[in-house]
Write a protein that holds these residues in place. Structure first.
Motif, mmCIF file in Angstrom:
data_model
loop_
_atom_site.group_PDB
_atom_site.id
_atom_site.type_symbol
_atom_site.label_atom_id
_atom_site.label_comp_id
_atom_site.label_asym_id
_atom_site.label_seq_id
_atom_site.Cartn_x
_atom_site.Cartn_y
_atom_site.Cartn_z
ATOM 1 N N UNK A 184 0.824 -1.205 0.000
ATOM 2 C CA UNK A 184 0.000 0.000 0.000
ATOM 3 C C UNK A 184 0.869 1.271 0.000
ATOM 4 N N UNK A 185 1.353 1.673 -1.158
ATOM 5 C CA UNK A 185 2.034 2.968 -1.218
ATOM 6 C C UNK A 185 1.023 4.095 -1.419
ATOM 7 N N UNK A 186 1.376 5.283 -0.950
ATOM 8 C CA UNK A 186 0.644 6.462 -1.397
ATOM 9 C C UNK A 186 1.071 6.755 -2.831
ATOM 10 N N UNK A 191 5.413 7.130 -6.768
ATOM 11 C CA UNK A 191 6.194 7.958 -7.674
ATOM 12 C C UNK A 191 7.681 7.914 -7.345
ATOM 13 N N UNK A 192 8.007 7.947 -6.065
ATOM 14 C CA UNK A 192 9.409 7.821 -5.663
ATOM 15 C C UNK A 192 9.962 6.466 -6.073
ATOM 16 N N UNK A 200 -2.886 10.095 -12.100
ATOM 17 C CA UNK A 200 -3.673 8.899 -11.809
ATOM 18 C C UNK A 200 -3.457 7.794 -12.843
ATOM 19 N N UNK A 201 -3.411 8.151 -14.115
ATOM 20 C CA UNK A 201 -3.233 7.128 -15.143
ATOM 21 C C UNK A 201 -1.876 6.456 -15.008
ATOM 22 N N UNK A 202 -0.836 7.236 -14.747
ATOM 23 C CA UNK A 202 0.500 6.654 -14.574
ATOM 24 C C UNK A 202 0.555 5.785 -13.322
ATOM 25 N N UNK A 203 -0.191 6.175 -12.293
ATOM 26 C CA UNK A 203 -0.238 5.361 -11.076
ATOM 27 C C UNK A 203 -0.916 4.020 -11.345
ATOM 28 N N UNK A 220 -2.556 -1.395 -3.485
ATOM 29 C CA UNK A 220 -3.503 -0.335 -3.151
ATOM 30 C C UNK A 220 -2.750 0.983 -3.118
ATOM 31 N N UNK A 221 -3.170 1.939 -3.926
ATOM 32 C CA UNK A 221 -2.509 3.241 -4.017
ATOM 33 C C UNK A 221 -3.447 4.291 -3.434
#
Length: 317
Positions: A184-186, A191-192, A200-203, A220-221
């Motif tokens: 579960x990254x934010x 991104x890091x 959002x699309x890249x995530x 889960x982001x």
């Protein structure tokens, strides 16, 4: 034996207060002061316990502040196993500025922890043989970067499910060297991990890439007020966050993860567990500072999730 064992290698005593305005030089008078036991895994155990679940918090602590942390956990009724270290447990401080609505958070790095001091954690994980093991929070200074990867492999060998919520080297090395059940990254942490800022699309694409290459069964982001994404082998779903009057965003991610793991441990279907996590994250925003989510707020917010009654197995007691 606990259904859920949480791991906190760099816990905190969390102090919180409110003030009208934060200004330099002058003394700032505070009100509504509180202190809570903190650190990712401890917070997850607090949420699961709040929901009536079965959790044990395994954590490292040392010095007078470690004794203070243990006393706070005792007061909160958290089942726990404390492992001593030579350094002093850190104290974090957050101030809510009522005039702006901003939270100012001061988080020290914490003590250096040697590989030898971490090793007893591995033995506890082996002895507990929990269904879910949740490692949440930063790695302490001097800790081997493969610490969480080792834990993940132990849990997998025992047939359990390893859940990870961390950042930096701890996240990178674990996903390179081991397979986890849920990470579960934010969106910022993801991104890091990939090396650049994500929309959002890249995530969505980054989360699915982790699933496709076998690093995680589920990703889960969390995206704050924008809700969260959940990537699985079936694809990516998005759940918006319920609109609530925010008091503080502190602990929302831990509340999300704690509620989701609670539901999964109760054999809810994945979509229902994800939606419950969203409700718990929103519930945490309703409480001041480090208080985390309340059971009654989760119950009131969960029906706001689309198809909530048909996407779960069981219910919220």
């Amino acid at each position: 034996m606990s259904t859920v064992l949480t791991i906190t290698l760099n816990p905190t005593v969390d102090l919180f207060a409110e003030t009208d305005v934060v200004r330099p030089v002058r003394k700032i008078r505070t009100s509504n002061d509180r202190c809570d036991p903190g650190g990712g895994g401890i917070n997850v155990a607090r949420v699961i316990t709040e929901m009536g679940g079965d959790a044990e918090a395994l954590f490292l602590c040392g010095g007078p502040t470690g004794t203070w942390l243990n006393a706070l956990l005792e007061k909160a009724g958290i089942r726990r196993h404390m492992l001593p270290i030579s350094g002093d447990t850190r104290v974090a401080y957050a101030v809510h500025e009522r005039g702006s609505g901003f939270d100012y958070r001061f988080v020290p790095a914490g003590p250096s922890v040697s590989a030898q001091e971490i090793e007893p954690c591995m033995e506890i994980i082996r002895s507990r043989n929990a269904r879910y093991v949740v490692a949440s929070g930063s790695l302490p200074a001097a800790a081997p970067p493969d610490t969480y990867a080792r834990m993940a492999r132990i849990v997998a060998e025992q047939g359990g499910r390893f859940v990870l919520d961390t950042s930096g080297d701890g996240l990178r090395v674990t996903l390179e060297q081991a397979r986890v059940f849920l990470v579960k990254p934010s969106i910022g942490e993801l991104g890091q991990f990939v090396g650049h800022e994500l929309d959002e699309q890249a995530a969505r694409e980054a989360a699915m890439n982790l699933v496709r290459r076998g690093a995680a069964e589920m990703v889960a982001v969390t995206m704050g007020a924008q809700g969260a994404l959940l990537a699985t082998a079936e694809g990516v779903m998005k759940m918006p966050a319920p609109r609530v009057k925010a008091r503080s965003a502190i602990g929302a991610g831990d509340s999300f993860l704690g509620a989701m793991v609670w539901a999964l441990a109760k054999d809810w279907v994945v979509k229902g567990a994800f939606h419950l996590g969203i409700a718990a994250g929103a519930a945490a925003v309703l409480t001041p500072g480090t208080q985390l989510c309340r059971h009654e707020d989760i119950r009131s917010l969960y029906p706001m999730s689309p198809n909530a009654n048909t996407e779960r197995e069981g219910g919220i007691d």
